[in-house]
Design an enzyme around this catalytic site. Structure first.
Site, PDB file in Angstrom:
ATOM      1  N   ALA A   1      44.149  36.605  43.993  1.00  0.00           N
ATOM      2  CA  ALA A   1      45.022  37.828  44.392  1.00  0.00           C
ATOM      3  C   ALA A   1      46.230  37.315  44.984  1.00  0.00           C
ATOM      4  CB  ALA A   1      44.203  38.670  45.490  1.00  0.00           C
TER       5      ALA A   1
ATOM      6  N   GLU B   1      49.723  38.935  46.992  1.00  0.00           N
ATOM      7  CA  GLU B   1      50.114  39.772  48.227  1.00  0.00           C
ATOM      8  C   GLU B   1      51.498  40.533  48.050  1.00  0.00           C
ATOM      9  OE1 GLU B   1      50.156  36.264  48.318  1.00  0.00           O
ATOM     10  OE2 GLU B   1      51.845  35.416  49.449  1.00  0.00           O
ATOM     11  N   ASN B   2      52.024  40.723  46.670  1.00  0.00           N
ATOM     12  CA  ASN B   2      53.252  41.422  46.639  1.00  0.00           C
ATOM     13  C   ASN B   2      53.517  42.605  47.370  1.00  0.00           C
ATOM     14  OD1 ASN B   2      53.264  40.040  44.148  1.00  0.00           O
ATOM     15  ND2 ASN B   2      51.744  41.410  43.483  1.00  0.00           N
TER      16      ASN B   2
ATOM     17  N   GLU C   1      44.962  39.064  51.628  1.00  0.00           N
ATOM     18  CA  GLU C   1      46.412  39.583  51.071  1.00  0.00           C
ATOM     19  C   GLU C   1      47.023  40.537  51.974  1.00  0.00           C
ATOM     20  OE1 GLU C   1      47.189  37.914  48.827  1.00  0.00           O
ATOM     21  OE2 GLU C   1      45.182  37.051  48.165  1.00  0.00           O
TER      22      GLU C   1
END
Ligand code: TRP
Ligand code: ZN
Length: 854
Positions: A260, A262-263, A296
């Protein structure tokens, strides 16, 4: 290889220009997608007269400064513009083809949706930019696309505007008020099912939570959103950290290179770490989702609010965030079992990396391809380093250090040194020697000798440490090692518990008033990522299994005990002597199974014998066939001796609806298959009656040791039931890849043409090829080299399509040094074949060239 240039940490220089604001405008139109990027550029170094931007694989349509066309030089991976200005607006229009982008970096398509992946250096495939983490800008993003095909248009931050346009098109505009590096940018456009919820922060702000999943999967998003709410509450209570935007979005996509991303405000997830219901996901999947959603989310502070100065500092955010997600899982579930899982990752994977050609410190000093450094060393050993800090400081001072870190560095791009400085300043603990953990690679070997002086009631430990030289680093220094130990009496009482500071190459520790010769429980809880050498007797290990206060120490003792038995039998085989298991070993195992007070999940861990790869890590060199035979033998002996107890436990637990009970039940079922074929019926019954995926898969895993008609039948049933659910079929691919049957490899070759497999989807590749090479060691190291050929063929196919994934699955092929010379020769020949590719990616070049010692 002109393209494969290493970059060095020591060469870091501050940026000479920065970009404070970026206005991005996307017109999503398939192969002719356009991006207009308006950067507010500021010159930081007045002597700089050339702005050099990073960029890769794009067509430039125009370049303007303050509205006027300018001349520029386009290099292979950059764009340079001469300028005398201190501040200006730069507008660049690029054209991209997301449909042709199979590398899954930059802007690409996943099942018909547009999505982005920018870490580490993917943003430079979207526009020309200062793509480095110490350039932080405020982003405003406009997205325009077809309304019917792409009803959701998402980016970072808060939505500020949306509307319809001619020709069934529409647009949305987003603004992220927090300055961020380009690697945290994200865009998603597509059609999804949406699950919504809300979280009220402790300062009473309402945060909208959204999880976007492929159509038809809404009912599989509940666990992810529940995990998100738990993460948000936990970060407030344990770390005093609150969420900062009004909205938090998670999008699940099936085409994804890692777990995944973490934007900021818009996490993009691999579907594997979002989608779950009890019929299609196992307890382990549920746990993985909670951990990754947490991971995240925790990045929002450790990674996003405070980010990395340069990519050599990756562990600043990753080691710390893995530590945080491990603590989250441990506070919510079983601390001991979570710790055991983390220890296994270090011992079985990180130790191997650290003694192989890709050995690097948690803060690497040189990198050819950054994607190659998202490693178990940076992530998991990095987390162990943070854990040692936590052990040395204690929770309170550690949290004081965290607060100081945020106070000093919120909104900045910083280094690991800055982090340690905050910890040291807030706690008053001297961390000068400790910092060597950041720069020194390799696994320290800690050798312990004991001496008991009965007359003076004095117990003495002599502790020595050495770190073997590693591929890229010869001289090693003594490290600061927090060494946790307990001394147990003959009655099993705890006589002393302490964490001692080991700092010298050789050091003596004296414990007074020890009234009887104790049994030492050493390096408890794996208090440092080192190899412990101590000559434990069977009695001592059996004693620790029964009496150590720490559950983790009990498990460790069982691993040492059973490993010793396996190695003894390897020696027996080599000497042509009969194999044999000491009855005390079997009794200790039976005792664990009968113990009424032990956590069932812990019992399951103890009865899951060390894997072949875990055993290989314990030795300098291995005779693989003997090791496999000895391991099977010991497992069979223990299972046979405990048959009645295994059956009793299995029956008792059959109807119990919790994860720990299921774990032990499935472990019993697995071991019973080693006793007799009669137990295949148990597995078949369990499969047929299963009410959840944990039980279905548990049955199939139990049967996976060899070919049988039951296995064939159930595998076919599973296939017909799940053939249209890719994530669930991944488990089926992995069962095939890890099967003990001699024909395994033939099946795998055939499966590469199966409709559930595709080289272009990383989840499929990892489930089949990756699982085989990393998890089916006996067959992978097939004496004729067929396993190596299978992996090598796959890597060669992936080299162009998805170099990141190709370079990930190559790991077992570069870790060859413990094997016999004929296997090593074949493995090296495979690497030579890869090296000879005309268009070899940087990713593969870096690993293969290091493995071949070039
Ligand atoms: N930063 C991400 C995490 O730790 C992982 C990540 C790094 C990643 N590079 C990536 C994810 C490339 C996908 C693709 O959570
Ligand atoms: Zn991370």
């Amino acid at each position: 290889m002109t393209q494969a240039q290493a970059k060095y940490l020591k060469d870091y220089t501050a940026p000479r220009f920065t970009i404070t604001h970026l206005d991005l405008s996307f017109t999503l139109e398939g192969k002719e997608t356009q991006v207009v990027a308006k950067s507010q550029v500021v010159r930081l170094d007045s002597t700089a007269t050339c702005l050099i931007l990073d960029g890769d694989e794009m067509k430039i349509l125009s370049v303007k400064i303050n509205g006027e066309d300018v001349s520029y030089k386009q290099g292979l991976t950059n764009l340079s513009i001469d300028t005398q200005l201190d501040e200006f607006q730069l507008e660049i229009v690029t054209q991209l083809d997301p449909e042709a982008n199979l590398s899954l970096e930059g802007l690409y398509m996943s099942d018909g949706a547009y999505c982005t992946q920018c870490e580490a250096e993917g943003f430079r495939r979207i526009t020309y930019f200062l793509d480095r983490p110490d350039v932080l800008a405020i982003y405003t993003v406009r997205i325009e696309a077809d309304k019917t095909a792409f009803p959701y248009l998402l980016s970072n931050g808060n939505p500020i505007e949306k509307g319809s346009l001619d020709g069934d098109r529409h647009f949305a505009k987003w603004h992220d008020p927090f300055p961020k590096p380009a690697y945290l940018f994200a865009l998603v456009a597509g059609d999804f099912d949406l699950l919504e919820d809300e979280f009220i922060t402790r300062s009473n702000r309402a945060v909208k939570l959204q999880v976007f999943v492929d159509k038809g999967n809404l009912n599989k998003a509940h666990h992810a959103i529940a995990s998100l709410k738990k993460s948000m509450a936990w970060d407030e209570s344990r770390f005093n950290l609150e969420y900062d935007l009004d909205i938090y979005m998670i999008v699940a996509v099936d085409f994804f290179n890692m777990g995944a991303m973490e934007n900021k405000g818009l996490n993009v997830f691999n579907t594997k770490y979002v989608l779950a219901d009890t019929s299609s996901a196992t307890d382990e999947d549920y746990h993985g989702i909670e951990a990754v959603v947490g991971h995240e989310y925790f990045h929002n502070w450790t990674g996003n609010r405070v980010t990395c100065r340069d990519w050599f500092q990756l562990s600043l955010k990753e080691g710390l965030t893995v530590f945080r997600d491990q603590e989250f899982s441990s506070d919510l579930g079983s601390r001991a079992v979570n710790r055991i899982h983390a220890i296994k990752v270090i011992k079985n994977q990180q130790f191997a990396e650290d003694s192989g050609p890709m050995s690097h410190p948690i803060r690497p000093e040189s990198v050819i391809e950054m994607n190659n450094f998202y490693t178990v060393t940076v992530y998991n050993k990095g987390a162990e380093v943070i854990r040692m800090l936590h052990t040395l400081l204690g929770e309170q001072k550690f949290q004081a250090g965290m607060q100081l870190y945020f106070q000093r560095h919120d909104g900045q791009a910083v280094t690991c040194d800055d982090f340690v400085a905050a910890m040291q300043d807030a706690s008053g603990v001297d961390l000068v020697q400790f910092k060597l953990w950041y720069s020194q690679s390799g696994t320290p070997v800690v050798t312990v000798e004991e001496d008991y002086d009965e007359v003076n009631a004095c117990y003495r430990l002599t502790i020595k440490q050495t770190t073997p030289e590693s591929a890229e680093q010869k001289d090693k220094q003594a490290l600061h090692i927090p060494f946790d130990l307990e001394l147990l009496s003959g009655q099993g009482e705890s006589m002393l518990s302490a964490v001692i500071d080991v700092k010298q190459a050789s050091q003596e520790f004296i414990f007074n008033d020890i009234t009887e010769k104790p049994v030492p429980s050493l390096l408890q809880n794996f208090s440092a990522p080192v190899k412990l050498v101590f000559d434990y007797s069977i009695e001592q290990l059996v004693h620790l299994m029964r009496f150590a206060s720490s559950e983790v120490a009990r498990w460790e003792a069982s691993v040492t005990l059973v490993s010793q038995s396996i190695w003894d039998n390897v020696a027996n085989l080599q000497l042509n002597q009969a194999m044999h298991v000491d009855p005390r070993v079997v009794d200790a195992y039976r005792g664990v199974l009968l113990s009424p007070s032990l956590d069932l999940a812990l019992v399951a861990e103890i009865f899951t014998l060390p894997s072949v790869s875990a055993l290989i890590e314990q030795a300098e060199s291995v005779e693989l066939d003997a090791l496999g035979t000895a391991r099977d033998y010991v497992a069979e002996e223990i299972a046979t001796a405990c048959e009645d107890e295994l059956v009793t436990r299995y029956r008792e637990l059959a109807g119990v609806d919790n994860a720990a009970a299921r774990a032990l039940k499935n472990t019993c079922l697995f071991l019973l298959q080693k006793v007799s074929d009669e137990y295949q019926e148990y597995a078949e019954d369990q499969y047929v009656q299963a009410a959840n995926m944990t039980d279905s898969l548990g049955a199939l895993q139990a049967l996976n040791g060899e070919a049988s008609s039951v296995r064939t039948r159930l595998m076919a049933d599973y296939e017909s039931k799940w053939k249209s659910t890719p994530l669930v079929m991944d488990k089926w691919l992995t069962l095939h890849a890890t099967c003990g049957d001699d024909k395994c490899l033939e099946t795998l070759v055939a499966l590469t043409d199966h409709e559930s497999f595709s080289y272009s989807n990383p989840n499929r590749v990892r489930s089949l090829v990756g699982a085989f090479a990393a998890g089916n060691l006996i067959q992978f190291h097939d004496i004729e080299g067929k396993g190596y050929d299978f992996l090598t063929d796959a890597i060669i196919k992936l080299n162009k399509v998805n170099p990141q994934v190709a370079a990930r699955i190559i790991t077992p092929l570069i870790q060859f040094k413990k094997f016999d010379s004929s296997r090593q020769a074949m493995m090296k020949a495979s690497l030579e074949r890869i090296l000879g590719l005309p268009d070899l990616s940087k990713d593969l070049y870096e690993k293969v060239s290091k493995a071949l010692g070039l």
